[in-house]
Design a protein around this motif. Structure first.
Motif, short mmCIF file in Angstrom:
data_model
loop_
_atom_site.label_atom_id
_atom_site.label_comp_id
_atom_site.label_asym_id
_atom_site.label_seq_id
_atom_site.Cartn_x
_atom_site.Cartn_y
_atom_site.Cartn_z
N LYS A 253 0.83 -1.20 0.00
CA LYS A 253 0.00 0.00 0.00
C LYS A 253 0.87 1.25 0.00
O LYS A 253 1.80 1.39 0.78
N ASP A 254 0.55 2.16 -0.90
CA ASP A 254 1.32 3.39 -1.07
C ASP A 254 0.42 4.58 -0.82
O ASP A 254 -0.64 4.73 -1.42
N GLU A 255 0.85 5.46 0.11
CA GLU A 255 0.04 6.64 0.45
C GLU A 255 -0.09 7.59 -0.72
O GLU A 255 -1.04 8.38 -0.80
N ASN A 256 0.86 7.54 -1.66
CA ASN A 256 0.80 8.45 -2.81
C ASN A 256 -0.32 8.09 -3.78
O ASN A 256 -0.74 8.92 -4.58
N VAL A 257 -0.78 6.86 -3.71
CA VAL A 257 -1.80 6.41 -4.67
C VAL A 257 -3.09 7.19 -4.50
O VAL A 257 -3.67 7.68 -5.47
N LEU A 258 -3.58 7.30 -3.25
CA LEU A 258 -4.82 8.02 -3.00
C LEU A 258 -4.69 9.48 -3.42
O LEU A 258 -5.60 10.03 -4.06
N ALA A 259 -3.56 10.11 -3.12
CA ALA A 259 -3.35 11.51 -3.50
C ALA A 259 -3.32 11.65 -5.02
O ALA A 259 -3.87 12.62 -5.57
N THR A 260 -2.71 10.69 -5.70
CA THR A 260 -2.64 10.74 -7.17
C THR A 260 -4.03 10.62 -7.78
O THR A 260 -4.39 11.38 -8.69
N ILE A 261 -4.84 9.69 -7.26
CA ILE A 261 -6.18 9.50 -7.79
C ILE A 261 -7.05 10.73 -7.53
O ILE A 261 -7.82 11.16 -8.39
N ARG A 262 -6.92 11.28 -6.33
CA ARG A 262 -7.69 12.51 -6.04
C ARG A 262 -7.30 13.63 -7.00
O ARG A 262 -8.15 14.41 -7.45
N ASN A 263 -6.03 13.71 -7.32
CA ASN A 263 -5.56 14.74 -8.24
C ASN A 263 -6.10 14.51 -9.65
O ASN A 263 -6.48 15.46 -10.35
N ILE A 264 -6.18 13.24 -10.08
CA ILE A 264 -6.70 12.92 -11.41
C ILE A 264 -8.15 13.38 -11.55
O ILE A 264 -8.55 13.90 -12.58
N PHE A 265 -8.94 13.19 -10.48
CA PHE A 265 -10.36 13.52 -10.54
C PHE A 265 -10.70 14.85 -9.87
O PHE A 265 -11.85 15.11 -9.56
N SER A 266 -9.69 15.69 -9.65
CA SER A 266 -9.90 16.94 -8.90
C SER A 266 -10.90 17.87 -9.59
O SER A 266 -11.62 18.62 -8.93
N ALA A 267 -10.96 17.84 -10.91
CA ALA A 267 -11.87 18.73 -11.64
C ALA A 267 -13.31 18.23 -11.64
O ALA A 267 -14.23 18.96 -11.97
N ARG A 268 -13.49 16.97 -11.25
CA ARG A 268 -14.83 16.38 -11.26
C ARG A 268 -15.38 16.38 -9.84
O ARG A 268 -15.18 15.43 -9.08
N THR A 269 -16.06 17.45 -9.49
CA THR A 269 -16.51 17.66 -8.10
C THR A 269 -17.65 16.73 -7.70
O THR A 269 -17.96 16.61 -6.51
N ARG A 270 -18.31 16.08 -8.66
CA ARG A 270 -19.41 15.19 -8.33
C ARG A 270 -18.96 13.73 -8.17
O ARG A 270 -19.78 12.86 -7.90
N ASP A 271 -17.69 13.46 -8.37
CA ASP A 271 -17.16 12.12 -8.15
C ASP A 271 -16.75 11.96 -6.69
O ASP A 271 -16.37 12.95 -6.04
N PHE A 272 -16.82 10.74 -6.19
CA PHE A 272 -16.42 10.47 -4.81
C PHE A 272 -15.27 9.48 -4.82
O PHE A 272 -15.30 8.48 -5.54
N ILE A 273 -14.26 9.76 -4.00
CA ILE A 273 -13.09 8.88 -3.89
C ILE A 273 -12.93 8.51 -2.43
O ILE A 273 -12.83 9.37 -1.57
N THR A 274 -12.94 7.23 -2.14
CA THR A 274 -12.90 6.79 -0.75
C THR A 274 -12.21 5.43 -0.68
O THR A 274 -11.82 4.86 -1.70
N ALA A 275 -12.05 4.93 0.53
CA ALA A 275 -11.47 3.60 0.75
C ALA A 275 -12.15 2.99 1.97
O ALA A 275 -12.35 3.67 2.97
N LEU A 276 -12.51 1.73 1.85
CA LEU A 276 -13.17 1.05 2.97
C LEU A 276 -12.19 0.26 3.81
O LEU A 276 -12.39 0.08 5.01
N ASP A 277 -11.11 -0.21 3.22
CA ASP A 277 -10.09 -0.98 3.93
C ASP A 277 -8.82 -0.95 3.08
O ASP A 277 -8.66 -0.09 2.22
N ASP A 278 -7.94 -1.90 3.33
CA ASP A 278 -6.68 -1.94 2.59
C ASP A 278 -6.82 -2.60 1.22
O ASP A 278 -5.83 -2.75 0.50
N SER A 279 -8.05 -3.00 0.85
CA SER A 279 -8.22 -3.76 -0.39
C SER A 279 -8.13 -2.91 -1.64
O SER A 279 -7.92 -3.42 -2.73
N GLY A 280 -8.30 -1.61 -1.52
CA GLY A 280 -8.22 -0.77 -2.71
C GLY A 280 -8.91 0.56 -2.54
O GLY A 280 -9.51 0.83 -1.50
#
Length: 361
Positions: free
Chosen positions: A153-180
């Motif tokens: 698990k890499d902490e940069n992954v979540l930040a990278t994905i949030r950055n990819i979808f930063s312009a799409r304010t109606r999308d939701f990015i979350t994590a329930l556990d370590d699975s993805g």
């Protein structure tokens, strides 16, 4: 806490503009953010201000302002300065801080709502009412993506994905556990399945280049109602699991494109073991060396074309024929024929599934 990072930037900007110093303290007089190293007012003075009805208190050196969050006292803003405009600047700072806290709380509430929704913790009516309260559309088309890194698990992954979808304010990015990491993507009117596949490939490429990590990405069927999101989440999880078992050489798995893997995945392990025993008796596919396995896979990828397989592997056609004849003597299957090739391909996939099931025990 991300909200304090935003507040720190705001306070620094206000200081650069007004040349005044700011400090935000919590209910325990602990400094949350500050622009200076000035001495705070005494604990008694701060406590007396909390217990008073006043929203602002000023003296010759500083001013105190109450910061309310959901109608409750959350913080005290301290402003140092005697400039005539200090009072107005302080009141503007209070408004902005309270607005930021409200926006952050709403975003956090939406995230918690989506997590509970995906886990199936709401009934239809309850989910509808909570979504309306949080200003989340209930009847738009959405698709769920699930991204999982192949490394730790890499902490940069979540930040990278949030950055990819930063312009799409109606999308939701979350994590329930370590699975993805889960992306709940709201579709535009023109977007269809082929667009979801392009988005998934884009995610894989961006994680590879930006976060320097390899990843698998799966996606669900399209939904048109918020009540269907828990099912879509299960579809994305199934697609990721099936893809990793049967198509591990690929990076993107769509729930609508799982092929034979979907059928095998739903079979009892006992049936799969009977199938293997029926065709291979005492022999096992594990006895095949890596070179022969690579030859077989390339042969299948080239639609049983001997010439193209020999060209890609840089081996003579007769060498391939020799390898396949050895295989036929061992297993009784001539993979140069369609029926035996189909049986062997299924057997390879079934063995992968049996191994996966055994590892779960």
């Amino acid at each position: 806490m991300k909200v304090f990072q935003v507040l720190q930037k705001c306070l620094n900007d206000w200081k650069n503009i007004s040349h005044l110093d700011f400090c935000l303290v919590d209910s325990d007089d602990k400094i949350c953010v500050t622009t200076c190293s000035r001495q705070l007012p005494s604990s008694k003075k701060l406590e007396d201000f909390r217990e008073s009805d006043a929203l602002c208190l000023s003296n010759t050196s500083c001013s105190l302002y109450k910061i309310m969050d959901n109608q409750q006292l959350a913080y005290i803003l301290i402003l140092w300065g005697t400039d005539p405009s200090a009072s107005t600047i302080g009141e503007l700072a209070v408004c902005q801080i309270e607005s930021l806290l409200t926006a952050y709380a709403e975003k956090s509430d939406k995230n918690v709502f989506m997590q509970n929704l995906l886990l199936g913790n709401y009934g239809e009516i309850d989910a509808f009412n909570k979504a309306k309260k949080l200003h989340i559309s209930t009847s738009v088309r959405r698709c769920i993506f699930l991204a999982e890194t192949k490394q730790n698990k890499d902490e940069n992954v979540l930040a990278t994905i949030r950055n990819i979808f930063s312009a799409r304010t109606r999308d939701f990015i979350t994590a329930l556990d370590d699975s993805g990491i889960i992306i709940i993507h709201e579709l535009q009117s023109t977007e269809e399945f082929q667009d979801m596949r392009r988005v998934a490939h884009m995610l894989v490429d961006m994680l590879n280049t930006e976060a320097m990590t390899s990843a698998w990405v799966s996606y669900s069927n399209l939904t048109d109602n918020i009540h269907h999101l828990p099912s879509a989440y299960k579809e994305a999880k199934t697609a990721l699991e099936v893809g990793k078992i049967f198509y591990a050489q690929k990076n993107v798995f769509g729930y609508n494109r799982l092929g034979i893997g979907r059928l095998i995945y739903q079979l009892p392990v006992e049936i799969c073991e009977m199938f293997i025993d029926e065709f291979f008796k005492e022999e096992t596919l594990d006895s095949i060396d890596d070179e022969t396995l690579a030859t077989i896979r390339t042969f299948f990828e080239n639609n049983l074309n001997l010439s193209e397989t020999s060209r890609q592997l840089y081996v003579h056609r007769n060498t391939l024929v020799y390898r396949f004849e050895k295989l036929q003597k061992k297993f009784g299957l001539d993979i140069r024929t369609f029926e035996d090739a189909l049986t062997f391909k299924l057997a390879m996939m079934v063995v992968d599934y049996i191994k996966y099931s055994q590892n779960l025990k």
